[in-house]
Every structure is written in structure tokens, then in C-alpha cells.
Enzyme design. Structure first.
Site, short mmCIF file in Angstrom:
data_model
loop_
_atom_site.label_atom_id
_atom_site.label_comp_id
_atom_site.label_asym_id
_atom_site.label_seq_id
_atom_site.Cartn_x
_atom_site.Cartn_y
_atom_site.Cartn_z
N ARG A 1 25.13 50.25 23.88
CA ARG A 1 26.58 50.40 24.11
C ARG A 1 26.93 50.77 25.55
NH1 ARG A 1 26.64 52.91 18.68
NH2 ARG A 1 27.45 51.32 17.25
N LYS B 1 33.36 42.19 37.13
CA LYS B 1 33.36 41.07 36.19
C LYS B 1 31.92 40.71 35.84
CE LYS B 1 37.61 38.46 36.96
NZ LYS B 1 38.15 37.14 37.33
N GLU C 1 34.17 31.32 49.27
CA GLU C 1 34.87 32.48 48.72
C GLU C 1 35.56 33.29 49.82
OE1 GLU C 1 35.42 33.11 45.66
OE2 GLU C 1 33.91 32.04 44.51
N LYS D 1 38.92 42.19 48.64
CA LYS D 1 38.55 42.20 47.22
C LYS D 1 38.74 43.60 46.63
CE LYS D 1 36.62 40.49 43.40
NZ LYS D 1 35.27 39.90 43.31
N GLU E 1 42.60 42.08 35.61
CA GLU E 1 43.27 40.81 35.86
C GLU E 1 44.58 40.66 35.09
OE1 GLU E 1 41.75 36.32 35.54
OE2 GLU E 1 40.41 37.60 36.70
N ARG F 1 45.01 40.48 40.49
CA ARG F 1 43.61 40.04 40.53
C ARG F 1 43.47 38.57 40.14
NH1 ARG F 1 38.13 43.22 38.49
NH2 ARG F 1 36.69 41.60 39.23
N ASN G 1 41.43 33.88 41.57
CA ASN G 1 40.97 32.65 40.91
C ASN G 1 41.48 31.39 41.60
OD1 ASN G 1 39.49 33.87 38.71
ND2 ASN G 1 41.46 34.53 37.92
N HIS H 1 39.49 28.24 41.39
CA HIS H 1 38.59 28.36 40.25
C HIS H 1 39.06 27.58 39.03
CE1 HIS H 1 37.06 31.45 42.87
NE2 HIS H 1 36.11 31.77 42.03
N HIS I 1 36.16 25.38 37.84
CA HIS I 1 35.44 25.60 36.60
C HIS I 1 35.35 24.33 35.76
CE1 HIS I 1 36.06 30.28 36.50
NE2 HIS I 1 35.19 29.88 37.40
N HIS J 1 28.44 27.21 42.61
CA HIS J 1 29.77 27.72 42.27
C HIS J 1 30.73 27.64 43.46
CE1 HIS J 1 32.94 30.13 40.54
NE2 HIS J 1 32.81 31.03 41.50
#
Length: 350
Positions: free
Chosen positions: A112, A134, A176, A214, A224, A228, A232, A235, A239, A252
């Protein structure tokens, strides 16, 4: 230098991002280093020489985005059980964004939740993936659809690790950095336009400013819910490209570079971005040896894939677009025909 992460409304979470040579790291608990064969062969001895701990175990997983899966996470978990890790044990993510995402996700799951730290070795992971918490893995439906927000206890960015980085991987990280500049800092974009990316002082400044931006975003919006989402940019399109090519054609950052060009085309179509600005971004990406074109074989299929993105909700696609250099707008209600008109600019039959 040190960039702090101090999350608003989360007094229990704060940590530092150190941009410098790797310091001496002393732990009073069992440590697991998760890495891949490439990074281990180049830099594992450097990391091991910096660590003092009662026991250090190294878990090596295959290198590549196609291995960023639940199966790999299960393998890491089994290794931790085999070596009798407990809730006080610590994981170190030692590699690029794939290693960081999987290690963080594994840490969030093991008993956990156990602590982990990030030691990123690629430019992309140093300026983006290692910062902000993330974590996750890919599946057949899309990228990072299984995961958690789980913050590291520290991030150690050593620019010296980049000396062995292949040119293609380095360029993927530049994508990025460009993303941050276009969205938040026009002056930084101008700096990049005249920069020698391989100059040591310039590179450190690129990393510093990207990490600062960032951190500024993440501190305001960990999960997000607002600003935030702007990270993206590129992205949403990227993606889909990664998924269509089974995560083994583009890095990526390369997919994000193409995604930014597509997002800019949509922004120009909507009157948010000047064509000249879009061309400036494209030229900068090209100067970094990044791909800027992609042939969409099925425009309708590409469009439908947007709805599998975790950033889409209630049947609405969320597009992150530039609104003039250094500024951004989140758009949710773009007409389908407008989007497809832009996608056709990248269609196979153009």
C-alpha cells in the site's frame, strides 16, 4: 541548485529537486534500484558508489516503452517480495521516463505504498517525467491509462549522465523543453531559438528553467484539475501516434514533437496562433533533429482514438493549444469537422 516542490493544500508533501552531481545518499533501510541493462551498464557503478545502505538489491527490467506494462510491474513486485522488502524499504528509479513511471507505480502498490526517489538519466526524464509524481503503465487501449499520482521523496538530476545519451534520446528531451517554453515562457523560447543545446552551461540552464516551470505548475495543481493539464500540450495527438505505432516506432518525445505541430495547426485554424509562430516552433523542433510529420492513414480512426485519452471526459476532447507564444488555452468544444479538417493536413492522401 535546488528547486523545491511544495504542493498547495498538501502540507504533508514537499521535496527537493537537486540539479548537480550526485551527492552521497545514506539510508538506514533496504534499498531497491530499478533500472534497465543499458543504464546499468553505463552508470550503475556511479550510483552504487554514492549509496550507503544496509542492503542494496538491483532489479533490472527490459529497456523500452513496449515493456511499460502491468506485467513488468508485477515482475518488480515479485522481486521485492523475494528479497523481503518491507514498508520501510525504499525504491530508486534509475533510468528514463519509463523506469521512473513504473518504479513510482510499483512503490505506490507495494504494501500500500513505500518511499521512492528519482535519479533520472535521460534529458526527457530530467526535465519532465521525474518531476510531479505521475506514475503508471500503458495497455492496449492507450498510454498511462493505469497509474497513480504518487510523489517521490526526492529527485536527483545529474546532467553528467547525459554525456552517454544517444542523440535521438537527447532530442526527445528537447521536445519537452520546447513544450514548456511555448506554453509558459516566450522569452525562454527565444533563448532556445539561439541556443547550442550541447553547450554545458546552456544545457544546465535549459534543465533549470524547465524544472522550475514544471515545479511551478505541479505546486499549484498536483492532480491535473486545472493548469497542470497544460503540460499535455502535444500529448493528446502524440499519444494517439504512439498507440497507432505500438510504442515501438517513436520515442515519447518524438511523438510529442509531432503532436505539438498538429496542435499548432489546430490553433492556427482556430485563430489562436499565427502561422508564423507555428513555423517557428516547427523550425526549432527540426533544428533539434526531431520528427515533425506523420501520415495519418485513417482520419476517422485517429479522431475516435482521442476519446480513449484519460484527459477526455463526458464525450468531450480536451485540446491544449498555444494562444500566442508563451501562453495557452484549454479548449473542450472544438467542432469535429474542424478537428478532422486539420487531421487531413496530415492524411495519407494529402
Amino acid at each position: 541548485m535546488i528547486v523545491p516542490i511544495k504542493l498547495e493544500n498538501r502540507e504533508d508533501i514537499s521535496y527537493d529537486i537537486l540539479i548537480d552531481k550526485l551527492p552521497k545518499l545514506t539510508f538506514d533501510t533496504k534499498v531497491g534500484i530499478v533500472t534497465n541493462p543499458t543504464v546499468a551498464g553505463l552508470h550503475l557503478e556511479t550510483l552504487l558508489s554514492a549509496i550507503e545502505a544496509p542492503e542494496i538489491d538491483v532489479v533490472t527490467v527490459p529497456d523500452g516503452e513496449e515493456f511499460k506494462t502491468l506485467e513488468t510491474v508485477e515482475y518488480i513486485l515479485n522481486e521485492l517480495f523475494e528479497h523481503k522488502f518491507d514498508r520501510k524499504s525504499l525504491l530508486i528509479a534509475f533510468g528514463g521516463g519509463v523506469i521512473g513511471d513504473m518504479t513510482g507505480f510499483t512503490a505506490s502498490l507495494y504494501q500500500r505504498g513505500i518511499d521512492f526517489i528519482q535519479v533520472p538519466t535521460t534529458l526527457l526524464s530530467q526535465v519532465d517525467a521525474s518531476v510531479g509524481g505521475k506514475t503508471g503503465v500503458n495497455n492496449k487501449y492507450g498510454k498511462n491509462l493505469i497509474g497513480a499520482f504518487y510523489q517521490p521523496k526526492a529527485v536527483y538530476i545529474n546532467p553528467e549522465f547525459l554525456e552517454t545519451l544517444p542523440p535521438r534520446e537527447f532530442a526527445a528531451g528537447v521536445a519537452e523543453i520546447v513544450k514548456m517554453a511555448v506554453m509558459f515562457d516566450a522569452e525562454f523560447f527565444n533563448f532556445l531559438g539561439n541556443a547550442d543545446f550541447h553547450d554545458e552551461a546552456v544545457l544546465k540552464e535549459m534543465i533549470r528553467r524547465s524544472v522550475e516551470l514544471k515545479a511551478w505548475v505541479v505546486n499549484q495543481d498536483e492532480k491535473e484539475a486545472g493548469i497542470r493539464a497544460v503540460l499535455n500540450y502535444g500529448h493528446t495527438f502524440g499519444h494517439v501516434i504512439e498507440n497507432e505505432t505500438n510504442y515501438n516506432t517513436y520515442l515519447h518525445g518524438e511523438a510529442v514533437a509531432i503532436g505539438m505541430v498538429m496542435a499548432n495547426a489546430l490553433a492556427v485554424e482556430l485563430g489562436l496562433f499565427e502561422q508564423e509562430e507555428a513555423e517557428r516552433v516547427k523550425r526549432l523542433l527540426e533544428s533539434a533533429s526531431l520528427p515533425v510529420d506523420y501520415r495519418i492513414k485513417d482520419v476517422d480512426g485517429f479522431y475516435e482514438h482521442f476519446f480513449l485519452d484519460k484527459k477526455s471526459a463526458k464525450g468531450s476532447i480536451k485540446f491544449i493549444l498555444p494562444e500566442g507564444m508563451g501562453h495557452h488555452r484549454i479548449v473542450n468544444d472544438v467542432d469535429e469537422m474542424v478537428v478532422k479538417k486539420v487531421l487531413k493536413q496530415f492524411g495519407a492522401d494529402r
